[in-house]
Design an enzyme around this catalytic site. Structure first.
Site, PDB file in Angstrom:
ATOM      1  N   GLU A 178       0.831  -1.194   0.000  1.00  0.00           N
ATOM      2  CA  GLU A 178       0.000   0.000   0.000  1.00  0.00           C
ATOM      3  C   GLU A 178       0.871   1.252   0.000  1.00  0.00           C
ATOM      4  O   GLU A 178       1.946   1.279   0.609  1.00  0.00           O
ATOM      5  CB  GLU A 178      -0.935  -0.004   1.213  1.00  0.00           C
ATOM      6  CG  GLU A 178      -2.040  -1.022   1.007  1.00  0.00           C
ATOM      7  CD  GLU A 178      -2.975  -1.161   2.178  1.00  0.00           C
ATOM      8  OE1 GLU A 178      -2.671  -0.662   3.268  1.00  0.00           O
ATOM      9  OE2 GLU A 178      -4.019  -1.783   1.980  1.00  0.00           O
ATOM     10  N   CYS A 185      -1.143   5.882   9.929  1.00  0.00           N
ATOM     11  CA  CYS A 185       0.044   5.164  10.418  1.00  0.00           C
ATOM     12  C   CYS A 185      -0.348   3.834  11.045  1.00  0.00           C
ATOM     13  O   CYS A 185      -1.242   3.786  11.892  1.00  0.00           O
ATOM     14  CB  CYS A 185       0.726   5.955  11.528  1.00  0.00           C
ATOM     15  SG  CYS A 185       1.480   7.447  10.998  1.00  0.00           S
TER      16      CYS A 185
HETATM   17  N1  SAH Z   1       8.704   0.571  10.015  1.00  0.00           N
HETATM   18  C1  SAH Z   1       9.038   1.911  10.188  1.00  0.00           C
HETATM   19  C2  SAH Z   1       8.246   2.843   9.311  1.00  0.00           C
HETATM   20  C3  SAH Z   1       6.757   2.566   9.157  1.00  0.00           C
HETATM   21  S1  SAH Z   1       5.706   2.793  10.508  1.00  0.00           S
HETATM   22  C4  SAH Z   1       8.910   2.332  11.632  1.00  0.00           C
HETATM   23  O1  SAH Z   1       8.295   1.610  12.394  1.00  0.00           O
HETATM   24  O2  SAH Z   1       9.435   3.379  11.985  1.00  0.00           O
HETATM   25  C5  SAH Z   1       5.513   4.552  10.630  1.00  0.00           C
HETATM   26  C6  SAH Z   1       5.109   5.023  12.041  1.00  0.00           C
HETATM   27  O3  SAH Z   1       3.803   4.563  12.396  1.00  0.00           O
HETATM   28  C7  SAH Z   1       6.041   4.499  13.120  1.00  0.00           C
HETATM   29  O4  SAH Z   1       6.483   5.555  13.930  1.00  0.00           O
HETATM   30  C8  SAH Z   1       5.147   3.578  13.949  1.00  0.00           C
HETATM   31  O5  SAH Z   1       5.558   3.566  15.309  1.00  0.00           O
HETATM   32  C9  SAH Z   1       3.799   4.190  13.757  1.00  0.00           C
HETATM   33  N2  SAH Z   1       2.672   3.291  13.962  1.00  0.00           N
HETATM   34  C10 SAH Z   1       2.618   1.967  13.750  1.00  0.00           C
HETATM   35  N3  SAH Z   1       1.397   1.489  14.075  1.00  0.00           N
HETATM   36  C11 SAH Z   1       0.650   2.548  14.480  1.00  0.00           C
HETATM   37  C12 SAH Z   1      -0.701   2.719  14.892  1.00  0.00           C
HETATM   38  N4  SAH Z   1      -1.543   1.689  14.950  1.00  0.00           N
HETATM   39  N5  SAH Z   1      -1.125   3.943  15.233  1.00  0.00           N
HETATM   40  C13 SAH Z   1      -0.281   5.007  15.138  1.00  0.00           C
HETATM   41  N6  SAH Z   1       0.982   4.912  14.726  1.00  0.00           N
HETATM   42  C14 SAH Z   1       1.459   3.697  14.405  1.00  0.00           C
END
Ligand code: SAH
Ligand code: SF4
Length: 414
Positions: free
Chosen positions: A104, A395
């Site tokens: 995605e 996110c």
């Molecule tokens: N894998 C990398 C980049 C993708 S995730 C990483 O984890 O940094 C991008 C951001 O979304 C990260 O900061 C992660 O902590 C956050 N994230 C993941 N799941 C989430 C959720 N359910 N709600 C809000 N943020 C989330």
């Protein structure tokens, strides 16, 4: 094409040109006994013009295009196969690779200028410029009405995936539920951007005689952990700078993969860095991000200190607020103690829900109290506005939603 050719093409393995560097294209042209400038022409067609079929590379002679096709070369751009559109303008695309795997990618037009919505640092720096521009535009509103701009947004941000699924297994993230299926190639990472830009007919740079080049920011914050696919990720960055999207408009987010951070520190061309800290001590972090057992917070901060920050650059710490888990004022104080003295800022992300997940959103009062506490310590802290929550594009919600029950999203054919 003769029937025989068509049949033999079916037997030849498809080789994508999109993703090859100038050096690789030069080697290819040499093997085909072509002059090196042919490689430069093809490179320009692939990355600056973003052509989608070999027939469009009119700078190459027909017989060379035929030879490439006979050998199985295709442009090989990934394809947008489904779209969903949020009420906030965000669009989420399901993008299919040549082998049928899908990821995605998210299109977020216009930041909101207040709370930062797109997670990129470039967006924040632009805020000032935008205020100036707005004034100017108001003065020129009659002219603007007569000549609507080719790119109708102040800017747009594309959130790019780096892997199919993810191996890191953060407990609050839906992508983790997929496990890791495979790495994306450099062409597949940069190809998501090309496919989305083509869909919106975005003209980059001023080299096409375009008076209002579009402002595109990239965040490598989609599915996957970019630093567990480091070589392809950084090769994709180099290709993307050719489009041209300057690396100063790119932000990569990592969950804290140490070897990746140490390699990243040595790069001369690199995006800005965001780090998913998400907890203020190892105990809480271990419970929500098991990767902490491999690299704890102290080791992570030590690795970050090796990155030579450029002028006006800071490290962003992402902090997903999970109700009752990491959102108390005591957690805020621990967080302050961890990062004080670093050139950094904190992006607070209110947890976006997912089905069957044992978390809840913190109350608004806890979110603003947490932010205020950090700001009072002199550390910039922003609450990130969720984008596209209604279509599961925010996110942590990227899960190849084709597998979701259909009533959750409105899916339309591309
Ligand atoms: N894998 C990398 C980049 C993708 S995730 C990483 O984890 O940094 C991008 C951001 O979304 C990260 O900061 C992660 O902590 C956050 N994230 C993941 N799941 C989430 C959720 N359910 N709600 C809000 N943020 C989330
Ligand atoms: Fe992977 Fe990032 Fe999700 Fe963690 S938050 S599982 S690293 S995509």
């Amino acid at each position: 094409m003769s029937t025989l050719n068509a049949i033999s093409n079916l037997l030849v393995e498809e080789k994508p040109l999109f993703g090859m560097s100038l050096d690789q294209l030069t080697d290819l042209m040499e093997r085909l006994a072509q002059k090196p400038y042919r490689a430069a022409q093809l490179h320009d067609a692939l990355y600056r013009q973003r052509i989608t079929s070999l027939d469009q590379v009119t700078t190459l002679p027909q017989n060379l295009r035929d030879t490439l096709a006979d050998e199985g070369y295709t442009i090989g751009l990934p394809e947008v196969v489904q779209t969903a559109r949020s009420i906030d303008g965000t669009e989420r695309y399901l993008i299919r690779m040549a082998d049928g795997e899908t990821v995605e990618t998210v299109w977020m037009p216009d930041g909101d200028g207040g709370e930062r919505g797109d997670g990129s640092q470039a967006a924040e720096e632009e805020e000032k410029e935008e205020k100036e521009e707005k004034k100017e535009q108001e003065n020129n509103s009659v002219a603007a009405e007569q000549n609507p701009p080719a790119f109708p947004y102040r800017r747009s941000t594309i959130c790019v995936s780096s892997q199919v699924g993810c191996a890191v297994n953060c407990q609050f993230c839906l992508t983790a539920k997929l496990g890791i299926r495979r790495n994306l190639t450099a062409g597949e990472i940069a190809g998501q951007v090309a496919a989305v830009l083509n869909r919106h007919r975005v003209e980059l740079g001023s080299s096409r005689g375009n008076p209002t080049p579009a402002r595109i920011n990239l965040v490598f914050m989609g599915m996957g952990e970019p630093f567990l696919n480091y070589a392809n990720f950084i090769a994709a960055v180099r290709l993307l700078t050719q489009m041209p999207i300057p690396e100063s408009r790119m932000t990569v987010s990592t969950s804290g993969i140490l070897p990746g951070i140490l390699d990243f520190a040595k790069e001369t061309v690199r995006p800005k860095l965001a780090v998913s800290l998400n907890a203020s001590n190892d105990q809480v972090r271990e419970s929500i991000m098991p990767i902490t057992r491999k690299w704890n917070i102290a080791a992570l901060l030590e690795a970050l200190a090796t990155i030579p920050l450029r002028n006006r650059e800071w490290i962003t710490f992402e902090y997903v607020l999970l109700g009752g888990i990491n959102d108390s004022l005591q957690h805020a104080d621990e967080l302050i103690a961890l990062v004080s003295g670093m050139r950094c800022k904190i992006n607070l992300i209110v947890w976006n829900s997912g089905p069957n997940m044992p978390f809840h959103e913190p109350p608004q009062s806890a979110v603003s109290a947490f932010q205020k506490r950090i700001m009072a310590a002199g550390i910039p802290a922003y609450i990130r506005r969720p984008r596209g929550r209604d279509i599961y594009a925010a996110c942590g919600q990227l899960k190849r939603t084709v597998e979701q029950p259909p009533e959750l999203v409105e899916l339309t054919p591309a």
